[in-house]
Write a protein that holds these residues in place. Structure first.
Motif, mmCIF file in Angstrom:
data_model
loop_
_atom_site.group_PDB
_atom_site.id
_atom_site.type_symbol
_atom_site.label_atom_id
_atom_site.label_comp_id
_atom_site.label_asym_id
_atom_site.label_seq_id
_atom_site.Cartn_x
_atom_site.Cartn_y
_atom_site.Cartn_z
ATOM 1 N N LEU A 4 32.334 -11.329 -27.455
ATOM 2 C CA LEU A 4 31.177 -11.998 -26.910
ATOM 3 C C LEU A 4 31.122 -13.563 -26.750
ATOM 4 C CD1 LEU A 4 28.827 -9.984 -29.158
ATOM 5 C CD2 LEU A 4 29.571 -9.271 -26.787
ATOM 6 N N VAL A 5 30.643 -14.120 -25.683
ATOM 7 C CA VAL A 5 30.741 -15.508 -25.525
ATOM 8 C C VAL A 5 29.162 -16.048 -25.062
ATOM 9 C CG1 VAL A 5 31.561 -17.607 -24.106
ATOM 10 C CG2 VAL A 5 32.877 -15.491 -24.764
ATOM 11 N N ALA A 23 27.894 -13.221 -22.633
ATOM 12 C CA ALA A 23 28.976 -12.185 -21.473
ATOM 13 C C ALA A 23 29.794 -11.588 -22.495
ATOM 14 C CB ALA A 23 29.710 -13.341 -20.929
ATOM 15 N N ALA A 24 29.787 -10.337 -22.355
ATOM 16 C CA ALA A 24 30.770 -9.265 -23.121
ATOM 17 C C ALA A 24 32.001 -8.909 -22.281
ATOM 18 C CB ALA A 24 30.212 -8.054 -23.314
ATOM 19 N N SER A 25 33.178 -9.028 -23.100
ATOM 20 C CA SER A 25 34.579 -8.679 -22.340
ATOM 21 C C SER A 25 35.095 -7.556 -23.505
ATOM 22 C CB SER A 25 35.157 -9.686 -21.855
ATOM 23 O OG SER A 25 35.596 -10.733 -23.159
ATOM 24 N N GLY A 26 36.406 -7.214 -22.965
ATOM 25 C CA GLY A 26 37.021 -6.336 -23.680
ATOM 26 C C GLY A 26 36.744 -4.816 -23.353
ATOM 27 N N HIS A 31 28.276 3.331 -26.396
ATOM 28 C CA HIS A 31 27.019 3.293 -26.573
ATOM 29 C C HIS A 31 26.932 1.866 -27.495
ATOM 30 C CE1 HIS A 31 25.773 7.202 -25.641
ATOM 31 N NE2 HIS A 31 26.862 7.670 -26.165
ATOM 32 N N TYR A 32 26.263 0.815 -27.128
ATOM 33 C CA TYR A 32 26.095 -0.264 -27.622
ATOM 34 C C TYR A 32 24.857 -0.961 -27.193
ATOM 35 C CZ TYR A 32 28.057 -3.121 -24.062
ATOM 36 O OH TYR A 32 28.216 -3.659 -22.580
ATOM 37 N N ALA A 33 24.663 -1.927 -28.316
ATOM 38 C CA ALA A 33 23.296 -2.952 -28.001
ATOM 39 C C ALA A 33 23.802 -4.476 -28.359
ATOM 40 C CB ALA A 33 22.142 -2.422 -28.935
ATOM 41 N N ILE A 34 23.074 -5.413 -27.754
ATOM 42 C CA ILE A 34 23.369 -6.924 -28.009
ATOM 43 C C ILE A 34 22.142 -7.165 -28.680
ATOM 44 C CG2 ILE A 34 23.780 -8.934 -26.942
ATOM 45 C CD1 ILE A 34 26.120 -7.216 -26.904
ATOM 46 N N SER A 71 17.108 -9.535 -21.334
ATOM 47 C CA SER A 71 17.313 -8.448 -20.154
ATOM 48 C C SER A 71 18.855 -8.715 -20.085
ATOM 49 C CB SER A 71 16.790 -9.199 -18.858
ATOM 50 O OG SER A 71 17.348 -10.552 -18.552
ATOM 51 N N LYS A 72 19.226 -7.698 -18.973
ATOM 52 C CA LYS A 72 20.930 -7.212 -18.902
ATOM 53 C C LYS A 72 21.000 -7.165 -17.453
ATOM 54 C CE LYS A 72 20.114 -2.406 -19.727
ATOM 55 N NZ LYS A 72 20.858 -1.822 -18.592
ATOM 56 N N ASP A 73 22.337 -7.512 -17.199
ATOM 57 C CA ASP A 73 22.738 -7.411 -15.990
ATOM 58 C C ASP A 73 24.177 -6.824 -16.032
ATOM 59 O OD1 ASP A 73 24.197 -7.597 -13.413
ATOM 60 O OD2 ASP A 73 23.452 -9.691 -12.989
ATOM 61 N N ASP A 74 24.075 -5.436 -16.022
ATOM 62 C CA ASP A 74 25.318 -4.730 -16.022
ATOM 63 C C ASP A 74 26.459 -4.979 -15.236
ATOM 64 O OD1 ASP A 74 23.022 -1.654 -16.647
ATOM 65 O OD2 ASP A 74 23.832 -3.335 -17.874
ATOM 66 N N SER A 75 26.261 -5.492 -14.185
ATOM 67 C CA SER A 75 27.468 -5.750 -13.411
ATOM 68 C C SER A 75 28.229 -6.960 -13.563
ATOM 69 C CB SER A 75 26.845 -6.092 -11.642
ATOM 70 O OG SER A 75 26.063 -7.291 -11.602
ATOM 71 N N LYS A 76 27.401 -7.687 -14.422
ATOM 72 C CA LYS A 76 28.145 -8.989 -14.891
ATOM 73 C C LYS A 76 28.448 -8.760 -16.644
ATOM 74 C CE LYS A 76 26.039 -12.190 -11.817
ATOM 75 N NZ LYS A 76 25.112 -13.250 -11.726
ATOM 76 N N ASN A 77 28.006 -7.665 -17.003
ATOM 77 C CA ASN A 77 28.205 -7.395 -18.672
ATOM 78 C C ASN A 77 27.421 -8.506 -19.435
ATOM 79 O OD1 ASN A 77 29.735 -4.742 -18.383
ATOM 80 N ND2 ASN A 77 31.558 -5.962 -17.633
ATOM 81 N N THR A 78 26.426 -8.893 -19.097
ATOM 82 C CA THR A 78 25.713 -9.895 -19.549
ATOM 83 C C THR A 78 24.613 -9.791 -20.061
ATOM 84 O OG1 THR A 78 27.070 -11.674 -18.274
ATOM 85 C CG2 THR A 78 25.116 -12.465 -19.238
ATOM 86 N N VAL A 79 24.001 -10.045 -21.116
ATOM 87 C CA VAL A 79 22.570 -10.143 -21.686
ATOM 88 C C VAL A 79 22.160 -11.527 -21.879
ATOM 89 C CG1 VAL A 79 21.422 -9.512 -23.649
ATOM 90 C CG2 VAL A 79 23.136 -7.924 -22.875
ATOM 91 N N TYR A 80 20.853 -11.613 -21.399
ATOM 92 C CA TYR A 80 20.241 -12.856 -21.105
ATOM 93 C C TYR A 80 18.837 -12.976 -22.389
ATOM 94 C CZ TYR A 80 22.699 -12.951 -16.680
ATOM 95 O OH TYR A 80 23.511 -12.833 -16.030
ATOM 96 N N LEU A 81 18.665 -13.860 -22.763
ATOM 97 C CA LEU A 81 17.614 -14.245 -23.828
ATOM 98 C C LEU A 81 16.746 -15.318 -23.036
ATOM 99 C CD1 LEU A 81 16.000 -13.364 -26.182
ATOM 100 C CD2 LEU A 81 17.076 -15.312 -27.363
ATOM 101 N N GLU A 82 15.660 -15.285 -22.533
ATOM 102 C CA GLU A 82 14.903 -16.278 -21.793
ATOM 103 C C GLU A 82 13.921 -16.606 -22.907
ATOM 104 O OE1 GLU A 82 12.957 -15.270 -18.268
ATOM 105 O OE2 GLU A 82 11.610 -17.440 -18.236
#
Length: 124
Positions: A4-5, A23-26, A31-34, A71-82
């Protein structure tokens, strides 16, 4: 396990907004949560919010609810915190972390893989 970065931290004036990214990689588990957490020197780490990537389940800390959107963007494997209407007390290092669990998440759960953190400073 996930790597995670975090990014998006910085200096912001009180009342301002920021959007943090995780951003998640690997190899992605089924099943997982951020979750997002804040660490202030000398204080206990505080859970802020979490989102389950597969189910979409969301949880917020009661003290933070209303000023946050996760929120999350599955296409980018990214979770956001606004974060909105930021206050000096929001200052700290913000970390995201992975929870390997089905369907639900809580900010008090046992998170396993952590990012390196991003500094948020709220000051005039």
């Amino acid at each position: 396990q996930l790597k995670l970065v975090e990014s998006g931290g910085g200096l912001v004036q009180p009342g301002g907004s920021l959007r943090l990214s995780c951003a998640a990689s690997g190899r992605k588990p089924d099943h997982y949560a951020i979750g997002w957490f804040r660490q202030v020197p000398g204080k206990e780490r505080q859970g802020i919010s979490c989102i389950h990537v597969q189910s979409g389940w969301i949880n917020y800390s009661l003290s933070q609810k209303g000023r946050l959107t996760i929120s999350k963007d599955d296409s980018k494997n990214t979770v956001y915190l606004e974060m909105r209407n930021l206050k000096p007390d929001d200052t700290g290092v913000y970390y995201c972390a992975a929870l390997y669990k089905e369907n639900f998440c809580g900010i008090g759960d046992e998170y396993e893989d952590w990012g390196q953190g991003t500094q948020v400073t709220v000051s005039s």
